[in-house]
Design a protein around this motif. Structure first.
Motif, PDB file in Angstrom:
ATOM      1  N   ASN A  35       0.854  -1.182   0.000  1.00 13.29           N
ATOM      2  CA  ASN A  35       0.000   0.000   0.000  1.00 13.29           C
ATOM      3  C   ASN A  35       0.886   1.225   0.000  1.00 13.29           C
ATOM      4  O   ASN A  35       1.880   1.270   0.726  1.00 13.29           O
ATOM      5  CB  ASN A  35      -0.893   0.009   1.240  1.00 13.29           C
ATOM      6  CG  ASN A  35      -1.874  -1.134   1.228  1.00 13.29           C
ATOM      7  OD1 ASN A  35      -2.533  -1.378   0.228  1.00 13.29           O
ATOM      8  ND2 ASN A  35      -1.976  -1.846   2.342  1.00 13.29           N
ATOM      9  N   TYR A  36       0.530   2.220  -0.816  1.00 13.71           N
ATOM     10  CA  TYR A  36       1.336   3.433  -0.833  1.00 13.71           C
ATOM     11  C   TYR A  36       0.506   4.624  -0.375  1.00 13.71           C
ATOM     12  O   TYR A  36      -0.715   4.653  -0.516  1.00 13.71           O
ATOM     13  CB  TYR A  36       1.946   3.702  -2.215  1.00 13.71           C
ATOM     14  CG  TYR A  36       0.970   4.165  -3.270  1.00 13.71           C
ATOM     15  CD1 TYR A  36       0.676   5.512  -3.428  1.00 13.71           C
ATOM     16  CD2 TYR A  36       0.355   3.259  -4.119  1.00 13.71           C
ATOM     17  CE1 TYR A  36      -0.214   5.943  -4.402  1.00 13.71           C
ATOM     18  CE2 TYR A  36      -0.533   3.673  -5.098  1.00 13.71           C
ATOM     19  CZ  TYR A  36      -0.810   5.025  -5.220  1.00 13.71           C
ATOM     20  OH  TYR A  36      -1.699   5.429  -6.178  1.00 13.71           O
ATOM     21  N   SER A  37       1.216   5.587   0.200  1.00 14.05           N
ATOM     22  CA  SER A  37       0.618   6.856   0.609  1.00 14.05           C
ATOM     23  C   SER A  37       1.567   7.967   0.193  1.00 14.05           C
ATOM     24  O   SER A  37       2.781   7.816   0.277  1.00 14.05           O
ATOM     25  CB  SER A  37       0.435   6.900   2.127  1.00 14.05           C
ATOM     26  OG  SER A  37      -0.397   5.845   2.560  1.00 14.05           O
ATOM     27  N   ILE A  38       0.995   9.073  -0.251  1.00 15.66           N
ATOM     28  CA  ILE A  38       1.780  10.253  -0.612  1.00 15.66           C
ATOM     29  C   ILE A  38       1.318  11.391   0.288  1.00 15.66           C
ATOM     30  O   ILE A  38       0.119  11.671   0.377  1.00 15.66           O
ATOM     31  CB  ILE A  38       1.600  10.623  -2.098  1.00 15.66           C
ATOM     32  CG1 ILE A  38       2.095   9.467  -2.990  1.00 15.66           C
ATOM     33  CG2 ILE A  38       2.336  11.916  -2.423  1.00 15.66           C
ATOM     34  CD1 ILE A  38       1.837   9.657  -4.473  1.00 15.66           C
ATOM     35  N   TYR A  39       2.294  12.009   0.964  1.00 14.49           N
ATOM     36  CA  TYR A  39       2.020  13.099   1.899  1.00 14.49           C
ATOM     37  C   TYR A  39       2.713  14.367   1.421  1.00 14.49           C
ATOM     38  O   TYR A  39       3.816  14.306   0.877  1.00 14.49           O
ATOM     39  CB  TYR A  39       2.568  12.763   3.291  1.00 14.49           C
ATOM     40  CG  TYR A  39       1.963  11.528   3.897  1.00 14.49           C
ATOM     41  CD1 TYR A  39       0.812  11.609   4.670  1.00 14.49           C
ATOM     42  CD2 TYR A  39       2.542  10.280   3.707  1.00 14.49           C
ATOM     43  CE1 TYR A  39       0.251  10.469   5.239  1.00 14.49           C
ATOM     44  CE2 TYR A  39       1.992   9.136   4.260  1.00 14.49           C
ATOM     45  CZ  TYR A  39       0.846   9.234   5.025  1.00 14.49           C
ATOM     46  OH  TYR A  39       0.301   8.105   5.579  1.00 14.49           O
ATOM     47  N   LEU A  45      -2.178  13.762   3.982  1.00 10.66           N
ATOM     48  CA  LEU A  45      -2.292  12.693   2.994  1.00 10.66           C
ATOM     49  C   LEU A  45      -2.945  13.249   1.744  1.00 10.66           C
ATOM     50  O   LEU A  45      -4.044  13.802   1.802  1.00 10.66           O
ATOM     51  CB  LEU A  45      -3.125  11.541   3.548  1.00 10.66           C
ATOM     52  CG  LEU A  45      -3.394  10.376   2.604  1.00 10.66           C
ATOM     53  CD1 LEU A  45      -2.103   9.634   2.282  1.00 10.66           C
ATOM     54  CD2 LEU A  45      -4.409   9.425   3.228  1.00 10.66           C
ATOM     55  N   VAL A  46      -2.267  13.143   0.585  1.00 12.42           N
ATOM     56  CA  VAL A  46      -2.823  13.684  -0.653  1.00 12.42           C
ATOM     57  C   VAL A  46      -3.225  12.602  -1.641  1.00 12.42           C
ATOM     58  O   VAL A  46      -4.011  12.860  -2.545  1.00 12.42           O
ATOM     59  CB  VAL A  46      -1.867  14.695  -1.327  1.00 12.42           C
ATOM     60  CG1 VAL A  46      -1.694  15.922  -0.459  1.00 12.42           C
ATOM     61  CG2 VAL A  46      -0.527  14.071  -1.637  1.00 12.42           C
ATOM     62  N   GLU A  47      -2.685  11.402  -1.480  1.00 12.39           N
ATOM     63  CA  GLU A  47      -3.040  10.307  -2.387  1.00 12.39           C
ATOM     64  C   GLU A  47      -2.633   8.983  -1.734  1.00 12.39           C
ATOM     65  O   GLU A  47      -1.650   8.920  -1.001  1.00 12.39           O
ATOM     66  CB  GLU A  47      -2.311  10.477  -3.718  1.00 12.39           C
ATOM     67  CG  GLU A  47      -2.808   9.578  -4.824  1.00 12.39           C
ATOM     68  CD  GLU A  47      -2.237   9.970  -6.176  1.00 12.39           C
ATOM     69  OE1 GLU A  47      -1.643   9.098  -6.824  1.00 12.39           O
ATOM     70  OE2 GLU A  47      -2.392  11.140  -6.571  1.00 12.39           O
ATOM     71  N   GLN A  48      -3.408   7.938  -2.019  1.00 11.47           N
ATOM     72  CA  GLN A  48      -3.050   6.612  -1.528  1.00 11.47           C
ATOM     73  C   GLN A  48      -3.615   5.564  -2.462  1.00 11.47           C
ATOM     74  O   GLN A  48      -4.511   5.840  -3.253  1.00 11.47           O
ATOM     75  CB  GLN A  48      -3.546   6.397  -0.097  1.00 11.47           C
ATOM     76  CG  GLN A  48      -5.051   6.391   0.066  1.00 11.47           C
ATOM     77  CD  GLN A  48      -5.450   6.231   1.518  1.00 11.47           C
ATOM     78  OE1 GLN A  48      -4.626   6.118   2.404  1.00 11.47           O
ATOM     79  NE2 GLN A  48      -6.742   6.240   1.781  1.00 11.47           N
ATOM     80  N   GLY A  49      -3.070   4.367  -2.380  1.00  8.50           N
ATOM     81  CA  GLY A  49      -3.543   3.298  -3.235  1.00  8.50           C
ATOM     82  C   GLY A  49      -2.780   2.015  -2.997  1.00  8.50           C
ATOM     83  O   GLY A  49      -1.982   1.903  -2.064  1.00  8.50           O
ATOM     84  N   ILE A  50      -3.036   1.043  -3.859  1.00  9.41           N
ATOM     85  CA  ILE A  50      -2.366  -0.254  -3.791  1.00  9.41           C
ATOM     86  C   ILE A  50      -1.330  -0.305  -4.894  1.00  9.41           C
ATOM     87  O   ILE A  50      -1.638  -0.018  -6.053  1.00  9.41           O
ATOM     88  CB  ILE A  50      -3.382  -1.402  -3.933  1.00  9.41           C
ATOM     89  CG1 ILE A  50      -4.373  -1.357  -2.766  1.00  9.41           C
ATOM     90  CG2 ILE A  50      -2.667  -2.747  -3.989  1.00  9.41           C
ATOM     91  CD1 ILE A  50      -5.534  -2.304  -2.905  1.00  9.41           C
ATOM     92  N   LEU A  51      -0.126  -0.659  -4.531  1.00  8.96           N
ATOM     93  CA  LEU A  51       0.976  -0.740  -5.477  1.00  8.96           C
ATOM     94  C   LEU A  51       0.947  -2.104  -6.158  1.00  8.96           C
ATOM     95  O   LEU A  51       1.152  -3.128  -5.519  1.00  8.96           O
ATOM     96  CB  LEU A  51       2.301  -0.547  -4.730  1.00  8.96           C
ATOM     97  CG  LEU A  51       3.549  -0.476  -5.564  1.00  8.96           C
ATOM     98  CD1 LEU A  51       3.516   0.765  -6.450  1.00  8.96           C
ATOM     99  CD2 LEU A  51       4.769  -0.436  -4.665  1.00  8.96           C
ATOM    100  N   ASN A  52       0.626  -2.103  -7.465  1.00  7.56           N
ATOM    101  CA  ASN A  52       0.569  -3.340  -8.232  1.00  7.56           C
ATOM    102  C   ASN A  52       1.727  -3.467  -9.205  1.00  7.56           C
ATOM    103  O   ASN A  52       1.923  -4.505  -9.801  1.00  7.56           O
ATOM    104  CB  ASN A  52      -0.744  -3.430  -9.014  1.00  7.56           C
ATOM    105  CG  ASN A  52      -1.933  -3.536  -8.093  1.00  7.56           C
ATOM    106  OD1 ASN A  52      -1.880  -4.223  -7.085  1.00  7.56           O
ATOM    107  ND2 ASN A  52      -3.005  -2.848  -8.424  1.00  7.56           N
ATOM    108  N   SER A  53       2.447  -2.372  -9.405  1.00 11.48           N
ATOM    109  CA  SER A  53       3.589  -2.363 -10.318  1.00 11.48           C
ATOM    110  C   SER A  53       4.588  -1.356  -9.787  1.00 11.48           C
ATOM    111  O   SER A  53       4.399  -0.776  -8.723  1.00 11.48           O
ATOM    112  CB  SER A  53       3.151  -2.003 -11.740  1.00 11.48           C
ATOM    113  OG  SER A  53       2.758  -0.647 -11.800  1.00 11.48           O
ATOM    114  N   GLN A  54       5.633  -1.107 -10.527  1.00 13.59           N
ATOM    115  CA  GLN A  54       6.659  -0.159 -10.100  1.00 13.59           C
ATOM    116  C   GLN A  54       6.304   1.270 -10.510  1.00 13.59           C
ATOM    117  O   GLN A  54       7.097   2.171 -10.347  1.00 13.59           O
ATOM    118  CB  GLN A  54       8.017  -0.524 -10.720  1.00 13.59           C
ATOM    119  CG  GLN A  54       8.484  -1.942 -10.495  1.00 13.59           C
ATOM    120  CD  GLN A  54       8.455  -2.415  -9.060  1.00 13.59           C
ATOM    121  OE1 GLN A  54       7.619  -3.211  -8.713  1.00 13.59           O
ATOM    122  NE2 GLN A  54       9.337  -1.960  -8.226  1.00 13.59           N
TER     123      GLN A  54
END
Length: 85
Positions: A35-39, A45-54
């Motif tokens: 799981n990724y988060s961008i702060y 927190l400005v964006e988050q999601g599931i990391l499925n690739s690079q």
């Protein structure tokens, strides 16, 4: 409940291109998914999601951000810049 002792020390994450425009690519030792988060620098927190690739598509304003990826009990973190989007 996650505490700071729930994770090993944050491991290094390479983010490129830096500065980025519409997406970032990431590399880290043995990172497969997570799981990724961008702060932003204020900690919001400005964006988050599931990391499925690079690759992570970006839809955020120009600025400096911190990307955090959590995979099981490992935490990766890196600062990056969005410019020219």
């Amino acid at each position: 409940v996650l505490t700071s002792t729930s994770f090993q020390d944050a491991e290094e994450l390479s983010v490129f291109p830096n500065p980025a425009t519409t997406e970032i690519n990431i590399t880290a030792d043995n990172l497969i998914s997570g799981n990724y988060s961008i702060y932003d620098l204020s900690g919001k927190l400005v964006e988050q999601g599931i990391l499925n690739s690079q690759r992570i598509p970006l839809n955020i304003p120009n600025g400096t951000y911190i990307l955090t990826v959590i995979e099981e009990n490992r935490k990766f973190s890196s600062k990056f810049i969005v410019a020219g989007s």
